[in-house]
Design an enzyme around this catalytic site. Sequence first.
Site, PDB file in Angstrom:
ATOM      1  N   LYS A 225    -100.330   1.128  14.497  1.00 53.68           N
ATOM      2  CA  LYS A 225     -98.971   0.563  14.406  1.00 53.68           C
ATOM      3  C   LYS A 225     -98.780  -0.133  13.057  1.00 53.68           C
ATOM      4  O   LYS A 225     -97.772   0.077  12.382  1.00 53.68           O
ATOM      5  CB  LYS A 225     -98.751  -0.451  15.531  1.00 53.68           C
ATOM      6  CG  LYS A 225     -97.503  -1.301  15.345  1.00 53.68           C
ATOM      7  CD  LYS A 225     -97.309  -2.308  16.442  1.00 53.68           C
ATOM      8  CE  LYS A 225     -97.963  -3.638  16.215  1.00 53.68           C
ATOM      9  NZ  LYS A 225     -97.291  -4.508  15.226  1.00 53.68           N
ATOM     10  N   ASN A 226     -99.754  -0.959  12.674  1.00 51.29           N
ATOM     11  CA  ASN A 226     -99.568  -1.762  11.463  1.00 51.29           C
ATOM     12  C   ASN A 226     -99.659  -0.951  10.173  1.00 51.29           C
ATOM     13  O   ASN A 226     -99.283  -1.438   9.116  1.00 51.29           O
ATOM     14  CB  ASN A 226    -100.571  -2.928  11.427  1.00 51.29           C
ATOM     15  CG  ASN A 226    -100.195  -4.014  12.431  1.00 51.29           C
ATOM     16  OD1 ASN A 226     -99.154  -3.934  13.064  1.00 51.29           O
ATOM     17  ND2 ASN A 226    -101.049  -5.015  12.572  1.00 51.29           N
TER      18      ASN A 226
ATOM     19  N   ARG B  65     -94.266 -18.205  10.562  1.00 50.94           N
ATOM     20  CA  ARG B  65     -94.287 -16.965   9.793  1.00 50.94           C
ATOM     21  C   ARG B  65     -93.329 -16.921   8.596  1.00 50.94           C
ATOM     22  O   ARG B  65     -92.338 -16.189   8.590  1.00 50.94           O
ATOM     23  CB  ARG B  65     -94.070 -15.755  10.719  1.00 50.94           C
ATOM     24  CG  ARG B  65     -95.043 -15.747  11.871  1.00 50.94           C
ATOM     25  CD  ARG B  65     -95.100 -14.463  12.606  1.00 50.94           C
ATOM     26  NE  ARG B  65     -95.910 -13.472  11.948  1.00 50.94           N
ATOM     27  CZ  ARG B  65     -96.295 -12.339  12.522  1.00 50.94           C
ATOM     28  NH1 ARG B  65     -95.928 -12.059  13.741  1.00 50.94           N
ATOM     29  NH2 ARG B  65     -97.034 -11.477  11.873  1.00 50.94           N
TER      30      ARG B  65
ATOM     31  N   CYS C 152     -91.578 -16.445  15.235  1.00 49.12           N
ATOM     32  CA  CYS C 152     -91.899 -15.831  16.514  1.00 49.12           C
ATOM     33  C   CYS C 152     -92.876 -16.737  17.228  1.00 49.12           C
ATOM     34  O   CYS C 152     -93.291 -17.767  16.697  1.00 49.12           O
ATOM     35  CB  CYS C 152     -92.457 -14.419  16.337  1.00 49.12           C
ATOM     36  SG  CYS C 152     -94.082 -14.411  15.628  1.00 49.12           S
TER      37      CYS C 152
ATOM     38  N   ASP D 197    -105.621 -10.501  15.330  1.00 44.22           N
ATOM     39  CA  ASP D 197    -105.011  -9.636  16.349  1.00 44.22           C
ATOM     40  C   ASP D 197    -105.966  -9.282  17.490  1.00 44.22           C
ATOM     41  O   ASP D 197    -105.568  -8.623  18.454  1.00 44.22           O
ATOM     42  CB  ASP D 197    -104.478  -8.343  15.705  1.00 44.22           C
ATOM     43  CG  ASP D 197    -103.169  -8.590  14.955  1.00 44.22           C
ATOM     44  OD1 ASP D 197    -102.606  -9.686  15.084  1.00 44.22           O
ATOM     45  OD2 ASP D 197    -102.721  -7.669  14.242  1.00 44.22           O
TER      46      ASP D 197
ATOM     47  N   ARG E  80     -94.460  -2.691  22.567  1.00 41.89           N
ATOM     48  CA  ARG E  80     -94.257  -2.812  21.122  1.00 41.89           C
ATOM     49  C   ARG E  80     -95.465  -2.259  20.363  1.00 41.89           C
ATOM     50  O   ARG E  80     -95.312  -1.762  19.248  1.00 41.89           O
ATOM     51  CB  ARG E  80     -94.113  -4.291  20.729  1.00 41.89           C
ATOM     52  CG  ARG E  80     -92.752  -4.895  20.946  1.00 41.89           C
ATOM     53  CD  ARG E  80     -92.699  -6.248  20.267  1.00 41.89           C
ATOM     54  NE  ARG E  80     -93.332  -6.148  18.971  1.00 41.89           N
ATOM     55  CZ  ARG E  80     -94.165  -7.057  18.443  1.00 41.89           C
ATOM     56  NH1 ARG E  80     -94.431  -8.157  19.098  1.00 41.89           N
ATOM     57  NH2 ARG E  80     -94.695  -6.886  17.250  1.00 41.89           N
TER      58      ARG E  80
HETATM   59  C1  UD1 Z   1     -99.693  -8.663   9.689  1.00 40.63           C
HETATM   60  C2  UD1 Z   1     -99.803  -7.864  10.962  1.00 40.63           C
HETATM   61  C3  UD1 Z   1    -100.099  -8.773  12.164  1.00 40.63           C
HETATM   62  C4  UD1 Z   1    -101.340  -9.631  11.876  1.00 40.63           C
HETATM   63  C5  UD1 Z   1    -101.201 -10.358  10.536  1.00 40.63           C
HETATM   64  C6  UD1 Z   1    -102.478 -11.079  10.121  1.00 40.63           C
HETATM   65  C7  UD1 Z   1     -98.319  -5.993  10.565  1.00 40.63           C
HETATM   66  C8  UD1 Z   1     -97.079  -5.281  10.927  1.00 40.63           C
HETATM   67  N1  UD1 Z   1     -98.559  -7.144  11.190  1.00 40.63           N
HETATM   68  O1  UD1 Z   1     -98.582  -9.545   9.837  1.00 40.63           O
HETATM   69  O2  UD1 Z   1    -100.325  -7.952  13.314  1.00 40.63           O
HETATM   70  O3  UD1 Z   1    -101.493 -10.594  12.899  1.00 40.63           O
HETATM   71  O4  UD1 Z   1    -100.896  -9.399   9.483  1.00 40.63           O
HETATM   72  O5  UD1 Z   1    -103.536 -10.181  10.037  1.00 40.63           O
HETATM   73  O6  UD1 Z   1     -99.114  -5.524   9.777  1.00 40.63           O
HETATM   74  N2  UD1 Z   1     -97.956 -16.422   5.272  1.00 40.63           N
HETATM   75  C9  UD1 Z   1     -97.408 -17.358   4.420  1.00 40.63           C
HETATM   76  N3  UD1 Z   1     -96.414 -16.943   3.577  1.00 40.63           N
HETATM   77  C10 UD1 Z   1     -95.980 -15.654   3.521  1.00 40.63           C
HETATM   78  C11 UD1 Z   1     -96.557 -14.707   4.403  1.00 40.63           C
HETATM   79  C12 UD1 Z   1     -97.558 -15.126   5.267  1.00 40.63           C
HETATM   80  O7  UD1 Z   1     -97.773 -18.528   4.429  1.00 40.63           O
HETATM   81  O8  UD1 Z   1     -95.086 -15.336   2.733  1.00 40.63           O
HETATM   82  C13 UD1 Z   1     -99.044 -16.843   6.205  1.00 40.63           C
HETATM   83  C14 UD1 Z   1     -98.718 -16.558   7.671  1.00 40.63           C
HETATM   84  O9  UD1 Z   1     -97.953 -17.603   8.233  1.00 40.63           O
HETATM   85  C15 UD1 Z   1    -100.119 -16.464   8.250  1.00 40.63           C
HETATM   86  C16 UD1 Z   1    -100.911 -15.777   7.141  1.00 40.63           C
HETATM   87  O10 UD1 Z   1    -100.170 -16.031   5.942  1.00 40.63           O
HETATM   88  O11 UD1 Z   1    -100.654 -17.755   8.463  1.00 40.63           O
HETATM   89  C17 UD1 Z   1    -101.109 -14.291   7.320  1.00 40.63           C
HETATM   90  O12 UD1 Z   1     -99.854 -13.676   7.593  1.00 40.63           O
HETATM   91  P1  UD1 Z   1     -99.517 -12.189   7.136  1.00 40.63           P
HETATM   92  O13 UD1 Z   1    -100.755 -11.489   6.714  1.00 40.63           O
HETATM   93  O14 UD1 Z   1     -98.398 -12.218   6.145  1.00 40.63           O
HETATM   94  O15 UD1 Z   1     -98.985 -11.545   8.465  1.00 40.63           O
HETATM   95  P2  UD1 Z   1     -98.014 -10.296   8.567  1.00 40.63           P
HETATM   96  O16 UD1 Z   1     -98.211  -9.451   7.352  1.00 40.63           O
HETATM   97  O17 UD1 Z   1     -96.648 -10.741   8.899  1.00 40.63           O
END
Ligand code: UD1
Length: 420
Positions: A22-23, A120, A115, A307, A399
């Site tokens: 999915k990711n 996030r 969420c 995850d 999902r």
């Molecule tokens: C992706 C995955 C999700 C997984 C997560 C962490 C997809 C579709 N989803 O989510 O399943 O749980 O990686 O492995 O691939 N953060 C910031 N600022 C930002 C972005 C992120 O502070 O601009 C923080 C987040 O709050 C979190 C950490 O960084 O604490 C990691 O998040 P991130 O890797 O960005 O998660 P996603 O890419 O949204």
Amino acid sequence: MEKLIVHGGAALKGRVNISGSKNSSLPILAATLLTKDTCTIRRVPDLSDTNYMVRILGELGAEVERASGVVVVKAEKIKSVAPYDLVRKMRASICVLGPLTGRLKKCVVSLPGGCVIGDRPVDLHLKGLEALGAVITVDGGDISVNAKKGFKGGPMNLMGKHGSTVLGTDNVMMAATLAKGTTIIEGAAAEPEVEDLANFLIKMGAKIEGAGTNRITIEGVKELHGAEHTVIPDRIEAGTFLCAGAMIGEGITLKRVMPEHMKSITDVLKKCGFPIEIGKDSISIAPNPLAKGFDLTTLCYPGFPTDMQAQFCALACAISDVSTITETIFPQRFMHIAEMKRMGANIDLQSATARIRGGQRIKGAPVMASDLRASAALVLAGLIAEGRTDVNRLYHIDRGYEHLDDKLAGLGAQLERVKE
Ligand code: UD1
């Protein structure tokens, strides 16, 4: 609304095919917006999240056809605005930001919002696009990105306080493929899904080196062309089935997996004492009544994935020992614990560390799924519980798990999906 009724205690046995990731699928589908040509993506799992991404592509003007795991996209003419109504249902829809800005040099994408697993933020996504020369404003819940003179490659560091960002790295990498000059992303996410996206972009004509490490170099090209790609197996779905196979039954075999992506998961299971056999594209596992507890901390890849944290909470309930789990990526991601406690699990949560005393009787109960992986963990707990567990709000599972109930039933689990 649908729910899943799990009748606990049925032994699991047999083989299960793991679906495409999915990711990986979500950003790869978004990346098709970077070209006017036709792209063909194979092994896209049939999930509500991937269906939603297909819908977003259509609403942005792309022609999309989907048939049994194959999605064909031709994004000849596309719009630059992704309004709130279109993106609000899925947080990962933020990954259209990179391709829209890369191709059109401007876009307006609504902020998807928080969420249940945490707030996030997207500050790192925006920091990366700004380093490419974009002027960004956030107003009325919309992110407006503008690069009138086009993007210019440059150095940047995307490391955040909870580690690197997966979709942030994806977004910036996609935008940088069509920038002038060379972009170097330090602190990049090294997850296999980022590497899979990079491999697809390379097939489209992008020049990328270092994907799969914390330093990615992208040399911008004038345009990208159509390409075909098969997404990698879903390591989180596979990890979830490994937990199920370790918790109950006579042993199961996962087929169509990439064991090299799952080392942090299989290492913990091996250390506990579960018998594991790793083949080229298969992994077999069986329960062990003498298995020992584990102490794990979630980390960015190649560390243990956040995850898989909830599913390992369920696994810990089946081990007659004490286990601890510390969550560092999303410290609030423990919504499943209150529900597991309702089933009689012995779990003590202190800030971001859960201490689980397993091996005690847990009993089926009606439980409420709060997010995708928490829901899967409740199903796992239901497999070993006495009596019947009703997992409500099944849409969370749909999902991210392709036909989870059918696959578990194929292994011998007793469960039924019912409409309320
Ligand atoms: C992706 C995955 C999700 C997984 C997560 C962490 C997809 C579709 N989803 O989510 O399943 O749980 O990686 O492995 O691939 N953060 C910031 N600022 C930002 C972005 C992120 O502070 O601009 C923080 C987040 O709050 C979190 C950490 O960084 O604490 C990691 O998040 P991130 O890797 O960005 O998660 P996603 O890419 O949204």
